[in-house]
Design an enzyme around this catalytic site. Structure first.
Site, mmCIF file in Angstrom:
data_model
loop_
_atom_site.group_PDB
_atom_site.id
_atom_site.type_symbol
_atom_site.label_atom_id
_atom_site.label_comp_id
_atom_site.label_asym_id
_atom_site.label_seq_id
_atom_site.Cartn_x
_atom_site.Cartn_y
_atom_site.Cartn_z
ATOM 1 N N CYS A 167 0.855 -1.201 0.000
ATOM 2 C CA CYS A 167 0.000 0.000 0.000
ATOM 3 C C CYS A 167 0.881 1.237 0.000
ATOM 4 O O CYS A 167 0.921 1.982 -0.965
ATOM 5 C CB CYS A 167 -0.880 0.022 1.245
ATOM 6 S SG CYS A 167 -1.919 -1.388 1.420
HETATM 7 N N1 SAJ Z 1 6.331 2.312 8.891
HETATM 8 C C1 SAJ Z 1 7.376 3.042 9.451
HETATM 9 N N2 SAJ Z 1 7.079 3.995 10.383
HETATM 10 C C2 SAJ Z 1 5.788 4.250 10.773
HETATM 11 C C3 SAJ Z 1 4.742 3.498 10.179
HETATM 12 C C4 SAJ Z 1 5.036 2.538 9.245
HETATM 13 O O1 SAJ Z 1 8.543 2.833 9.117
HETATM 14 O O2 SAJ Z 1 5.589 5.107 11.636
HETATM 15 C C5 SAJ Z 1 6.636 1.298 7.876
HETATM 16 C C6 SAJ Z 1 6.175 -0.095 8.281
HETATM 17 O O3 SAJ Z 1 7.206 -0.768 8.962
HETATM 18 C C7 SAJ Z 1 5.879 -0.752 6.926
HETATM 19 C C8 SAJ Z 1 5.424 0.424 6.070
HETATM 20 O O4 SAJ Z 1 5.912 1.611 6.705
HETATM 21 O O5 SAJ Z 1 7.046 -1.300 6.360
HETATM 22 C C9 SAJ Z 1 3.912 0.513 5.923
HETATM 23 O O6 SAJ Z 1 3.404 0.440 7.213
HETATM 24 P P1 SAJ Z 1 1.826 0.769 7.555
HETATM 25 O O7 SAJ Z 1 1.738 0.856 9.038
HETATM 26 O O8 SAJ Z 1 1.369 1.935 6.781
HETATM 27 O O9 SAJ Z 1 1.111 -0.567 7.151
HETATM 28 P P2 SAJ Z 1 0.403 -1.061 5.823
HETATM 29 O O10 SAJ Z 1 1.265 -1.023 4.623
HETATM 30 O O11 SAJ Z 1 -0.212 -2.367 6.184
HETATM 31 O O12 SAJ Z 1 -0.722 0.028 5.576
HETATM 32 C C10 SAJ Z 1 -2.046 -0.307 5.849
HETATM 33 C C11 SAJ Z 1 -2.809 0.673 5.020
HETATM 34 N N3 SAJ Z 1 -4.181 0.259 4.889
HETATM 35 C C12 SAJ Z 1 -4.786 0.484 3.712
HETATM 36 O O13 SAJ Z 1 -4.217 0.938 2.753
HETATM 37 C C13 SAJ Z 1 -6.198 0.109 3.659
HETATM 38 C C14 SAJ Z 1 -2.771 2.054 5.655
HETATM 39 O O14 SAJ Z 1 -3.740 2.916 5.023
HETATM 40 C C15 SAJ Z 1 -3.100 1.966 7.106
HETATM 41 O O15 SAJ Z 1 -3.109 3.277 7.667
HETATM 42 C C16 SAJ Z 1 -2.019 1.139 7.753
HETATM 43 O O16 SAJ Z 1 -2.234 -0.208 7.242
HETATM 44 C C17 SAJ Z 1 -2.092 1.156 9.259
HETATM 45 O O17 SAJ Z 1 -2.539 2.189 9.811
HETATM 46 O O18 SAJ Z 1 -1.600 0.197 9.851
#
Ligand code: SAJ
Length: 434
Positions: free
Chosen positions: A272
């Site tokens: 995503c």
């Molecule tokens: N990450 C960081 N620092 C942060 C947050 C995330 O390095 O503060 C990294 C994570 O380790 C990962 C990547 O970024 O590698 C993405 O992390 P994510 O928390 O955004 O997780 P995703 O990819 O599963 O995103 C999903 C998305 N859901 C949809 O698209 C429907 C996102 O919109 C959500 O906000 C997110 O989950 C969530 O909140 O967990």
């Protein structure tokens, strides 16, 4: 025709098809089935169909008991045969929207799904796209295919966009209790899509068009990638200033308004966050606009794996060791904690760089018994004190909750913690954090 369809939906007699039974489509199919609808799950992957028929679940968020429940109540059927579409009233598309190697949007899965729908479509159906895509896809790509041979949206069929908001592994928010954005090509489509989803989902948020709905999702995920890029750059500044970025963030998040914590890390994975904003920046560029925040954030995040490697090199160097020939074990390879998904995981790039720089790399991740990198098959290391004693450096890339970090700390010469998962451990000389 519209009242006929509304009646079927309100009475839950409408037959619903979900194309694409992945981390979005399968939970959605279960949600509609559990709410009383007769649901057809359609997937091109024969193995997925067979596994659901056997009562198995390949999606962590979908318990086997849910599959058993909807099979017992005969409310979920699965097939690879698109011809079932002629017997349906609603068809929802949940297929992947990756990037081409050229980093341009790849909507081929959407096009293929829409063409399959068109082949079996009948008057009076509603089609909804859930896959994240650039603003305009529903209207510019899907509508012309569906309106071929004279059918008219809003009169002969209905078409809407409703972004998926599934957060894999989230214990609190699921398909049913996460508010759902709905935007139709015509007002009738918004109305019917809203009626359909509110039968199964708690909160519906209608917007004025499909394009607005497409843009809402991209704003949500662009917000994340830009803030992750920002906090990674703040971490690099704190490193230069000799300030503990983790302490700074923990203190900043005491602000009860106007701040939302993001955390530095080894890079941004998943299908995503690294991908969706590129759909937006590509579309903006087509319209002559440079989305510089997105491109800059993507760049900063893409440099994080290399930064992690410099921390490993510095840590080994301080102990009189070169990276070349050193034994480095990577702990956690999934793209984020407690999720069995490797897509775009920064760990893969970190391991690749370590290999190319001549270190002896191994990994430990309870969710992945095997790993294939550059056609090299790696097997998950045994979790034991000796495993860590025999490593020159332990590099924590993903902070799974199930890992016994005390054993790692007690037996490691050098630990690089890229997730601050050891925050509870009082300062140790052998622990280096980002
Ligand atoms: N990450 C960081 N620092 C942060 C947050 C995330 O390095 O503060 C990294 C994570 O380790 C990962 C990547 O970024 O590698 C993405 O992390 P994510 O928390 O955004 O997780 P995703 O990819 O599963 O995103 C999903 C998305 N859901 C949809 O698209 C429907 C996102 O919109 C959500 O906000 C997110 O989950 C969530 O909140 O967990």
């Amino acid at each position: 025709m519209i009242s006929e369809l509304k009646k079927k939906i309100s009475s839950k007699k409408a037959r619903i098809g979900i194309i694409g039974l992945g981390y979005v489509g399968l939970p959605l199919a279960i949600t509609f089935a559990k709410s009383g609808f007769h649901v057809w799950g359609i997937d091109i992957d024969e193995d997925r169909v067979k596994r659901i028929k056997r009562g198995e679940s390949y999606i962590l968020d979908v318990p086997k008991s849910d599959i058993a429940l909807v099979k017992r109540s005969k409310s979920l059927w699965v097939t690879t045969d698109f011809s079932v579409i002629k017997s349906l009233d609603a068809v929802i598309i949940c297929v992947p929207t990756p990037l081409h190697k050229t980093r341009e949007p790849d909507v081929s899965y959407i096009v293929s799904a829409v063409k399959n729908i068109k082949r079996h479509m009948k008057r009076g159906q509603i089609v909804v796209l859930e896959s994240t895509t650039y603003p305009g896809t529903t209207e510019e790509v899907m509508l012309p295919i569906l309106e071929k041979d004279g059918m008219k949206e809003g009169r002969d069929f209905y078409l809407a966009f409703s972004p998926e908001r599934v957060d894999p592994g989230n214990p609190k928010y699921d398909t049913k209790n996460t508010p759902k954005i709905i935007g139709g090509i015509s007002a009738h489509s918004t109305e019917i899509a809203k009626l359909l989803y509110e039968q199964a989902i708690d909160t519906i948020v209608p917007v004025s068009s499909a394009k607005v709905a497409e843009m809402v999702k991209l704003l949500e995920n662009t917000f994340r990638i830009v803030n992750i890029g920002l906090v990674n750059e703040i971490m690099l500044m704190c490193d230069r200033l000799g300030v503990d970025v983790w302490e700074v963030i923990d203190a900043a998040k005491t602000k009860p308004y106007g701040f939302m914590p993001f955390y530095p890390g080894p890079g941004v994975g998943g299908h995503c966050i690294p991908v969706d904003p590129i759909y937006l920046s590509w579309k903006a560029r087509v319209h002559g606009f440079e989305a510089r925040f997105i491109d800059l954030a993507s760049y900063v995040n893409s440099q994080m794996p290399h930064y992690v490697i410099t921390k490993v090199i510095e840590g080994l160097n301080d102990r009189g060791k070169a990276l070349k020939g050193s034994k480095v074990i990577v702990v956690g390879v999934a793209y984020k904690k407690d999720v069995k998904d490797l897509r775009e995981s920064p760990a893969l790039e970190v391991i690749d760089i370590l290999m190319r720089k001549g270190s002896h790399v191994s990994y430990y991740d309870p969710l992945f018994p095997y790993l294939k990198i550059n056609n090299i098959n790696l097997t998950c290391a045994k979790f034991s004190a000796d495993t860590f004693k025999n490593s020159d450096c332990v590099l924590i890339v993903t902070d799974h909750s199930s890992v016994d970090y005390d054993t790692i700390v007690a037996n490691s010469k050098l630990i690089i913690d890229t997730r601050n998962v050891l925050k509870g451990i009082k300062e140790r000389k052998n622990i280096i954090r980002l």
